[in-house]
Design a protein around this motif. Structure first.
Motif, mmCIF file in Angstrom:
data_model
loop_
_atom_site.group_PDB
_atom_site.id
_atom_site.type_symbol
_atom_site.label_atom_id
_atom_site.label_comp_id
_atom_site.label_asym_id
_atom_site.label_seq_id
_atom_site.Cartn_x
_atom_site.Cartn_y
_atom_site.Cartn_z
ATOM 1 N N ARG A 63 8.990 9.689 6.370
ATOM 2 C CA ARG A 63 8.100 8.549 6.186
ATOM 3 C C ARG A 63 7.066 8.880 5.115
ATOM 4 O O ARG A 63 6.888 10.043 4.738
ATOM 5 N N PRO A 64 6.375 7.863 4.598
ATOM 6 C CA PRO A 64 5.444 8.088 3.479
ATOM 7 C C PRO A 64 4.337 9.096 3.734
ATOM 8 O O PRO A 64 3.797 9.669 2.780
ATOM 9 N N HIS A 65 3.960 9.330 5.004
ATOM 10 C CA HIS A 65 2.849 10.247 5.250
ATOM 11 C C HIS A 65 3.183 11.677 4.815
ATOM 12 O O HIS A 65 2.275 12.495 4.659
ATOM 13 N N MET A 66 4.469 11.996 4.595
ATOM 14 C CA MET A 66 4.820 13.330 4.112
ATOM 15 C C MET A 66 4.207 13.600 2.744
ATOM 16 O O MET A 66 3.847 14.740 2.427
ATOM 17 N N PHE A 67 4.078 12.561 1.926
ATOM 18 C CA PHE A 67 3.424 12.726 0.620
ATOM 19 C C PHE A 67 1.944 13.057 0.804
ATOM 20 O O PHE A 67 1.380 13.851 0.045
ATOM 21 N N ALA B 218 -2.736 7.146 -4.293
ATOM 22 C CA ALA B 218 -3.148 5.828 -3.798
ATOM 23 C C ALA B 218 -1.975 4.857 -3.749
ATOM 24 O O ALA B 218 -1.993 3.896 -2.960
ATOM 25 N N ASN B 219 -0.958 5.089 -4.570
ATOM 26 C CA ASN B 219 0.228 4.236 -4.552
ATOM 27 C C ASN B 219 1.292 4.735 -3.581
ATOM 28 O O ASN B 219 2.267 4.029 -3.325
ATOM 29 N N LEU B 220 1.106 5.951 -3.072
ATOM 30 C CA LEU B 220 2.093 6.542 -2.174
ATOM 31 C C LEU B 220 1.798 6.263 -0.705
ATOM 32 O O LEU B 220 2.704 5.940 0.064
ATOM 33 N N HIS B 221 0.513 6.388 -0.295
ATOM 34 C CA HIS B 221 0.209 6.323 1.139
ATOM 35 C C HIS B 221 -1.284 6.120 1.333
ATOM 36 O O HIS B 221 -2.099 6.602 0.536
ATOM 37 N N GLY B 222 -1.643 5.431 2.413
ATOM 38 C CA GLY B 222 -3.049 5.170 2.696
ATOM 39 C C GLY B 222 -3.849 6.408 3.051
ATOM 40 O O GLY B 222 -5.087 6.364 3.080
ATOM 41 N N GLY B 223 -3.159 7.531 3.271
ATOM 42 C CA GLY B 223 -3.862 8.777 3.568
ATOM 43 C C GLY B 223 -4.610 9.359 2.383
ATOM 44 O O GLY B 223 -5.233 10.429 2.515
ATOM 45 N N PHE B 224 -4.592 8.673 1.230
ATOM 46 C CA PHE B 224 -5.372 9.164 0.080
ATOM 47 C C PHE B 224 -6.852 9.283 0.421
ATOM 48 O O PHE B 224 -7.608 9.991 -0.257
ATOM 49 N N LEU B 225 -7.275 8.603 1.482
ATOM 50 C CA LEU B 225 -8.677 8.699 1.904
ATOM 51 C C LEU B 225 -9.060 10.128 2.269
ATOM 52 O O LEU B 225 -10.222 10.523 2.108
ATOM 53 N N VAL B 226 -8.100 10.926 2.748
ATOM 54 C CA VAL B 226 -8.385 12.321 3.088
ATOM 55 C C VAL B 226 -8.791 13.084 1.832
ATOM 56 O O VAL B 226 -9.628 13.996 1.889
ATOM 57 N N GLY B 227 -8.214 12.735 0.695
ATOM 58 C CA GLY B 227 -8.601 13.373 -0.558
ATOM 59 C C GLY B 227 -10.075 13.169 -0.860
ATOM 60 O O GLY B 227 -10.757 14.088 -1.341
ATOM 61 N N ARG C 262 -1.561 12.405 15.234
ATOM 62 C CA ARG C 262 -0.957 12.400 13.906
ATOM 63 C C ARG C 262 -1.786 13.198 12.894
ATOM 64 O O ARG C 262 -1.304 13.470 11.789
ATOM 65 N N ASN C 263 -3.013 13.568 13.269
ATOM 66 C CA ASN C 263 -3.863 14.357 12.373
ATOM 67 C C ASN C 263 -3.704 15.862 12.568
ATOM 68 O O ASN C 263 -4.319 16.642 11.832
ATOM 69 N N ILE C 264 -2.892 16.282 13.530
ATOM 70 C CA ILE C 264 -2.685 17.720 13.735
ATOM 71 C C ILE C 264 -2.112 18.394 12.484
ATOM 72 O O ILE C 264 -2.537 19.510 12.150
ATOM 73 N N PRO C 265 -1.153 17.782 11.756
ATOM 74 C CA PRO C 265 -0.700 18.423 10.512
ATOM 75 C C PRO C 265 -1.820 18.655 9.500
ATOM 76 O O PRO C 265 -1.795 19.659 8.774
ATOM 77 N N LEU C 266 -2.797 17.763 9.434
ATOM 78 C CA LEU C 266 -3.930 17.971 8.524
ATOM 79 C C LEU C 266 -4.745 19.186 8.969
ATOM 80 O O LEU C 266 -5.197 19.976 8.134
ATOM 81 N N PHE C 267 -4.928 19.324 10.270
ATOM 82 C CA PHE C 267 -5.583 20.525 10.803
ATOM 83 C C PHE C 267 -4.796 21.772 10.417
ATOM 84 O O PHE C 267 -5.374 22.793 10.015
ATOM 85 N N ALA C 268 -3.468 21.697 10.526
ATOM 86 C CA ALA C 268 -2.625 22.851 10.213
ATOM 87 C C ALA C 268 -2.715 23.241 8.744
ATOM 88 O O ALA C 268 -2.659 24.423 8.403
ATOM 89 N N VAL C 269 -2.881 22.260 7.866
ATOM 90 C CA VAL C 269 -2.943 22.526 6.423
ATOM 91 C C VAL C 269 -4.329 23.013 6.003
ATOM 92 O O VAL C 269 -4.445 23.928 5.172
ATOM 93 N N PHE D 137 0.804 -1.222 0.000
ATOM 94 C CA PHE D 137 0.000 0.000 0.000
ATOM 95 C C PHE D 137 0.837 1.274 0.000
ATOM 96 O O PHE D 137 0.297 2.355 -0.154
ATOM 97 N N GLU D 138 2.146 1.198 0.168
ATOM 98 C CA GLU D 138 2.991 2.397 0.143
ATOM 99 C C GLU D 138 4.216 2.176 -0.744
ATOM 100 O O GLU D 138 5.243 2.814 -0.562
ATOM 101 N N TRP D 139 4.078 1.299 -1.714
ATOM 102 C CA TRP D 139 5.242 0.852 -2.472
ATOM 103 C C TRP D 139 5.928 2.006 -3.203
ATOM 104 O O TRP D 139 7.166 2.063 -3.273
ATOM 105 N N LEU D 140 5.164 2.951 -3.745
ATOM 106 C CA LEU D 140 5.764 4.010 -4.554
ATOM 107 C C LEU D 140 6.573 4.977 -3.690
ATOM 108 O O LEU D 140 7.692 5.362 -4.061
ATOM 109 N N SER D 141 6.032 5.376 -2.546
ATOM 110 C CA SER D 141 6.782 6.280 -1.672
ATOM 111 C C SER D 141 8.036 5.590 -1.141
ATOM 112 O O SER D 141 9.098 6.216 -1.005
ATOM 113 N N GLU D 142 7.931 4.294 -0.844
ATOM 114 C CA GLU D 142 9.099 3.564 -0.364
ATOM 115 C C GLU D 142 10.181 3.495 -1.444
ATOM 116 O O GLU D 142 11.379 3.624 -1.155
ATOM 117 N N ALA D 143 9.757 3.303 -2.689
ATOM 118 C CA ALA D 143 10.733 3.259 -3.781
ATOM 119 C C ALA D 143 11.385 4.623 -3.995
ATOM 120 O O ALA D 143 12.588 4.720 -4.275
#
Length: 345
Positions: free
Chosen positions: A94-98, A133-142, A263-270, A27-33
């Motif tokens: 870590r991948p969540h930066m993406f 979706a290939n970078l991180h599971g946080g795509f759900l926020v989109g 871990r959701n505080i950065p989303l609040f900040a953005v 689920f995070e293969w692209l960011s890891e690569a």
């Protein structure tokens, strides 16, 4: 590194002792690569540079979002600095930066399209979602953002009682559907969805992993989050102009997310701080009094905004990024970014 060396994406667990050979969702293969590529070229300094570039670009987008919304540049700078500080609570290579970066991208595009009623840029979102979706599971926020903006567009059309088809609402709904299809363009396909949402039901994981816990307000940085919440409460109580329903929903929803999990505080900040900046400007402008210190400050910062609009800052920013990146990847810096032999022998 395995992906880059073998040019293949593993579908079974290769690295766990107890689960080796079991089916695995990449689920995070692209960011890891991508991280592995930066590490291969620059060591741990490369991973640090990639993280810094994503972090800086996110803060820049938060700043530009506020400026495009009419917030004077100096006020936007102050709120962007606060956003940067809150994002630093979860600043790790870590991948969540993406995800944090792409949340800022989605918000910028959606707000710009809403403000100008320009639907063409919305077509950028499905290909971005395919990558996300290939970078991180946080795509759900989109999808949360897309649903909120689509609901806002339909409610606005219904409130205006327009007879014409709600073009913007229809576009947003269509883009939401296209983004769902784009999210399936991963090695896991639809299996990615139950995998990324499944952790919500893992009570043991959520209860005992520190970053999933509610924020500790004894932490000095988290106290800034408390200040932001208090300031938002005061501003919303005092401002007399009509508060944008979309902004209020964004503030309440991502405040709840941040209070539930640190871990959701950065989303609040953005996402929430730009709305607070807008409401603060509305509050400052609602009782103008010539000669008052606040009004003199607002006039000064608006003159500064007009001056900045005549300047081209991108070349300077680009040169600065290149110089800092080269300096960070220099041989003398590689000794700074390394594991301690005492901690990781």
């Amino acid at each position: 590194s395995y992906i880059l060396e073998t040019r293949s994406i593993p579908r079974v667990d290769l690295f766990s002792h107890t689960m080796q050979g079991e089916p695995f969702i990449p689920f995070e293969w692209l960011s890891e690569a991508i991280f592995a590529g930066f590490h291969a070229s620059g060591g741990l300094a490369g991973a640090a540079v990639l993280t810094a570039l994503l972090f800086g670009a996110t803060v820049a987008l938060v700043y530009l979002t506020m400026v495009r919304s009419g917030v004077p540049t100096f006020v936007a700078f102050l709120f962007a600095f606060a956003s940067m500080t809150l994002q630093a609570l979860h600043l790790h290579p870590r991948p969540h930066m993406f995800t944090t970066f792409l949340v800022a991208v989605f918000a910028f595009i959606l707000l710009d399209a809403r403000r100008n009623r320009q639907t063409g840029r919305l077509l950028l979102l499905p290909p971005l979602m395919a990558v996300w979706a290939n970078l991180h599971g946080g795509f759900l926020v989109g999808f949360i953002l897309l649903f909120m903006f689509a609901a806002d567009a339909w409610l606005t059309w219904r409130g205006a009682r327009g007879e014409r088809p709600p073009r913007h609402a229809v576009w947003l709904t269509g883009v939401l559907g296209l983004c769902f299809l784009a999210s399936l363009l991963t090695p896991a396909g639809f299996d990615l969805w139950p995998h990324t949402t499944g952790y919500l039901g893992e009570s043991w994981l959520v209860a005992f992993t520190q970053e999933y816990n509610s924020p500790d307000f004894h932490n000095p940085l988290v106290k800034l989050f408390l200040v932001a919440l208090t300031a938002g409460t005061v501003v919303l109580a005092l401002v007399r102009s009509r508060v944008d329903l979309l902004g209020l929903a964004t503030w309440l929803l991502f405040t709840a997310f941040a209070l539930h999990s640190g871990r959701n505080i950065p989303l609040f900040a953005v996402l929430a701080l730009p709305w607070l900046a807008t409401w603060t400007i509305d509050l400052a402008d609602q009782d103008p009094r010539p000669g008052r210190a606040l009004d003199r400050f607002m006039e000064w910062t608006r003159r500064l905004s007009r001056t900045e609009a005549t300047l081209t800052g991108w070349p300077v920013a680009a040169i600065g990024v290149v110089v800092l990146t080269v300096a960070a990847l220099g041989p003398d810096r590689r000794e700074v970014y390394r594991f301690s032999s005492e901690v990781f022998p």
